[in-house]
Design an enzyme around this catalytic site. Structure first.
Site, PDB file in Angstrom:
ATOM      1  N   LYS A 161       6.719  -5.698   7.854  1.00  0.00           N
ATOM      2  CA  LYS A 161       6.336  -4.524   7.070  1.00  0.00           C
ATOM      3  C   LYS A 161       7.590  -3.734   6.726  1.00  0.00           C
ATOM      4  CE  LYS A 161       2.798  -0.966   6.744  1.00  0.00           C
ATOM      5  NZ  LYS A 161       2.001  -1.625   5.719  1.00  0.00           N
ATOM      6  N   ASP A 207      -5.179   6.395   9.681  1.00  0.00           N
ATOM      7  CA  ASP A 207      -5.456   5.667   8.449  1.00  0.00           C
ATOM      8  C   ASP A 207      -6.376   4.479   8.746  1.00  0.00           C
ATOM      9  OD1 ASP A 207      -5.356   5.188   5.723  1.00  0.00           O
ATOM     10  OD2 ASP A 207      -3.517   4.001   5.815  1.00  0.00           O
ATOM     11  N   GLY A 211       0.846  -1.192   0.000  1.00  0.00           N
ATOM     12  CA  GLY A 211       0.000   0.000   0.000  1.00  0.00           C
ATOM     13  C   GLY A 211       0.871   1.229   0.000  1.00  0.00           C
ATOM     14  N   GLY A 212       0.245   2.356   0.244  1.00  0.00           N
ATOM     15  CA  GLY A 212       0.981   3.615   0.216  1.00  0.00           C
ATOM     16  C   GLY A 212       2.016   3.716   1.316  1.00  0.00           C
ATOM     17  N   MET A 213       1.833   2.943   2.404  1.00  0.00           N
ATOM     18  CA  MET A 213       2.733   3.060   3.549  1.00  0.00           C
ATOM     19  C   MET A 213       3.742   1.924   3.637  1.00  0.00           C
ATOM     20  SD  MET A 213       1.863   5.875   4.911  1.00  0.00           S
ATOM     21  CE  MET A 213       0.461   6.998   4.983  1.00  0.00           C
ATOM     22  N   VAL A 233       4.386  -5.617   2.684  1.00  0.00           N
ATOM     23  CA  VAL A 233       4.325  -6.607   3.757  1.00  0.00           C
ATOM     24  C   VAL A 233       4.748  -7.967   3.220  1.00  0.00           C
ATOM     25  CG1 VAL A 233       2.882  -7.692   5.513  1.00  0.00           C
ATOM     26  CG2 VAL A 233       2.421  -5.330   4.825  1.00  0.00           C
TER      27      VAL A 233
END
Length: 552
Positions: free
Chosen positions: A47, A140, A27-29, A32
């Site tokens: 992560k 988030d 994802g954007g962050m 994983v």
């Protein structure tokens, strides 16, 4: 979500005690991977945080501090942090691996009952409140960050990452991609304003709204920035799928002003638990069959007895499936230049002069039919279902009936009638409403009369037609303005408002003229139509400016 991508050599080198498997999410962050801690044989999720953390010394130090806080969080509804490693240019967070899927997969797959949805929200709020007490905001919260264990317990994942990376602001790329998920974003976060636990309350209320109704509180079209605009400037759509006690709690969690919202997660949870007990019955948590750790006051509210159920028992356990909304993918941090979204959001423009012009034009159009005096003509008040008798004329004679400049009938007098009598055609009898102009020609003599039916003015095509035109144009104008308020329409709506306004102005002229039994003449109709068009266009422009553009 992609899967199967092998980890990079730097990730493997940074975690020698772990056997690292394939990529299981991104994802954007960050990305994983699945893994296993070799000495303990414990499955974990690893992560890999964005490289921007390694490149910015200050941000790296902040996240190391945040990771320590997260590692100290010990709560049944928070994904525990086992380890945090900075090595070989990598920032890696080792967390518990959960195999029960996400709330997103459950809600878009089998669906969730109202009891399950409320239990999920209480579990998330319980974890959020514990994190807020430790000084960590999530920022988030979304269905994909709410995970289930294999036993069905819910845990909140990805605490603090967004707060460190973006310092609480919503960031976008030059191309308009948003870092994070705009559908669950609080208005204050979008604007870069100071943040509090109320921001996570807003996101949780949005998730609960979606689980209960199967839809989001705002329209999702127009791109990410347009979605953010709606959260900042509009009110969410009412939650009509559940009874009022429950809907009222969810809608308070969605208030745009943080001061009007629940200020912390626990007060939201208390009211939610009480509303769920009132609507779903005091045994609703048992039916949800979801293990939830509750504070004492929340637990007490969740079993509050209800005098009578708000909905029939047979409807309490029907699953609701959320609609899979096709939102743009979140922006990836690596190699992107990010800007605060607040600088790109279109602010509402002043609209008062357009609104004032619309009011003035509308008032003049409404007043014109009442202010304009009729012509001073002799009156013929007759029952049009019978021959129209004109005492001042004798046969042979001709009668012409006009309304608004349009001829309705032209007939000759009944032979050998004295005084002259004229049999109007059926269509003309039904068309004439308040008044029409009757011109009688007998020999060299030509006389005009105001022909007024004895029937009620509304029992005519002119009367009913004026009312129908008025209601039709008002309904379509209201629908058009609603689309402008929601940013679902653009410049085409301004063009469409002109003919609708013209029709409305004509109806505003016609209906009072019929009721007042004034002679309908074309020039005032044209003036009222132009005034109506001007009022409609000015109203549409004012609405659009106040709402802001539909998106970039």
């Amino acid at each position: 979500m992609s899967a199967g991508t092998a980890p990079s050599p730097t990730v493997v080198a940074a975690l020698p005690q772990y056997e690292i498997g394939a990529q299981i999410g991104h994802g954007g962050m960050g990305v994983v991977y699945e893994g296993v801690h070799r000495p303990l044989g414990r499955p974990v999720a690893i992560k890999r945080l964005p490289h921007v953390l390694a490149e910015d010394v200050r941000m790296s130090a902040r996240f190391e501090h945040e990771a320590r806080l997260l590692a100290r969080l010990d709560h049944p509804h928070i994904v525990p942090v086992y380890d945090y490693v900075q090595s070989h240019g990598e920032h890696l967070l080792v967390i518990e691996k959960l195999d029960g899927g996400t709330v997103w997969s459950a809600s878009t797959g089998r669906g969730l009952t109202p009891s399950e949805s409320c239990a999920i929200a209480l579990a998330a709020l319980s974890g959020l409140h514990a994190a807020h007490g430790a000084g960590v905001l999530h920022l988030d919260v979304k269905p994909k960050n709410l995970l289930f264990t294999a036993q069905g317990a819910l845990k909140v994942a990805d605490f603090g990452i967004s707060q460190v990376v973006s310092e609480g602001a919503t960031l976008v790329t030059h191309g308009g991609q948003v870092l994070g998920t705009p559908a669950y974003l609080s208005p204050e976060q979008a604007l870069g304003n100071p943040l509090s636990p109320a921001a996570d309350v807003y996101a949780t209320a949005t998730v609960l709204y979606e689980l209960l109704s199967g839809r989001l509180p705002f329209e999702s079209g127009g791109g990410a920035l347009a979605v953010i605009q709606r959260h900042v400037h509009q009110r969410p759509r009412p939650l009509t799928e559940v009874p009022d006690p429950l809907a009222r709690v969810v809608m308070r969690g969605l208030e745009r002003d943080p001061q009007a919202r629940y200020r912390n997660a626990e007060t939201f949870a208390v009211d939610l638990a009480g509303a769920a007990a009132e609507v779903l019955g005091p045994d609703w948590l048992l039916r949800a069959a979801l293990p939830v750790h509750l504070a004492p006051q929340v637990a007490a509210a969740s079993t509050r007895p209800s005098g009578r159920p708000s909905v029939p028992r047979e409807t309490l356990d029907i699953p609701v499936r959320a609609t899979a909304v096709d939102l743009p993918p979140p922006a990836r941090l690596d190699g992107r230049t990010l800007l605060p979204a607040a600088g790109l959001l279109d602010r509402p423009k002043p609209a008062r002069w357009f609104a004032l012009a619309a009011v003035v034009a509308a008032l003049v159009a409404v007043a014109l039919p009442f202010a304009r005096p009729g012509r001073d003509l002799p009156v013929l008040e007759r029952d049009l279902s019978r021959p129209v008798v004109v005492e001042d004329a004798v046969a042979p004679a001709r009668l012409t009936v006009t309304a608004g400049g349009f001829p309705l009938a032209e007939v000759t007098a009944v032979p050998q009638s004295a005084p002259a009598a004229f049999e109007l055609p059926g269509a003309a009898r039904w068309i004439v409403g308040g008044a029409a102009v009757a011109t009688v020609e007998a020999g060299d003599r030509r006389t005009e009369y105001s022909l007024r039916p004895t029937e009620h003015p509304m029992i005519s095509v002119m009367g009913v037609g004026g009312a129908v035109l008025l209601l039709f144009t008002l309904a379509y104008l209201e629908s058009l303005l609603r689309s402008l308020r929601r940013r679902q329409a653009g410049a085409a709506a301004l063009v469409a408002s002109a003919p609708l306004g013209f029709g409305l102005g004509v109806a505003v002229w016609l209906l009072p003229s019929v009721l007042l039994r004034h002679e309908p003449t074309p020039l005032p109709a044209l003036v009222c139509g132009v005034l109506g068009a001007a009022a409609a266009v000015c109203t549409a422009v004012a609405t659009r400016r106040a709402a802001g553009p539909a998106g970039r």
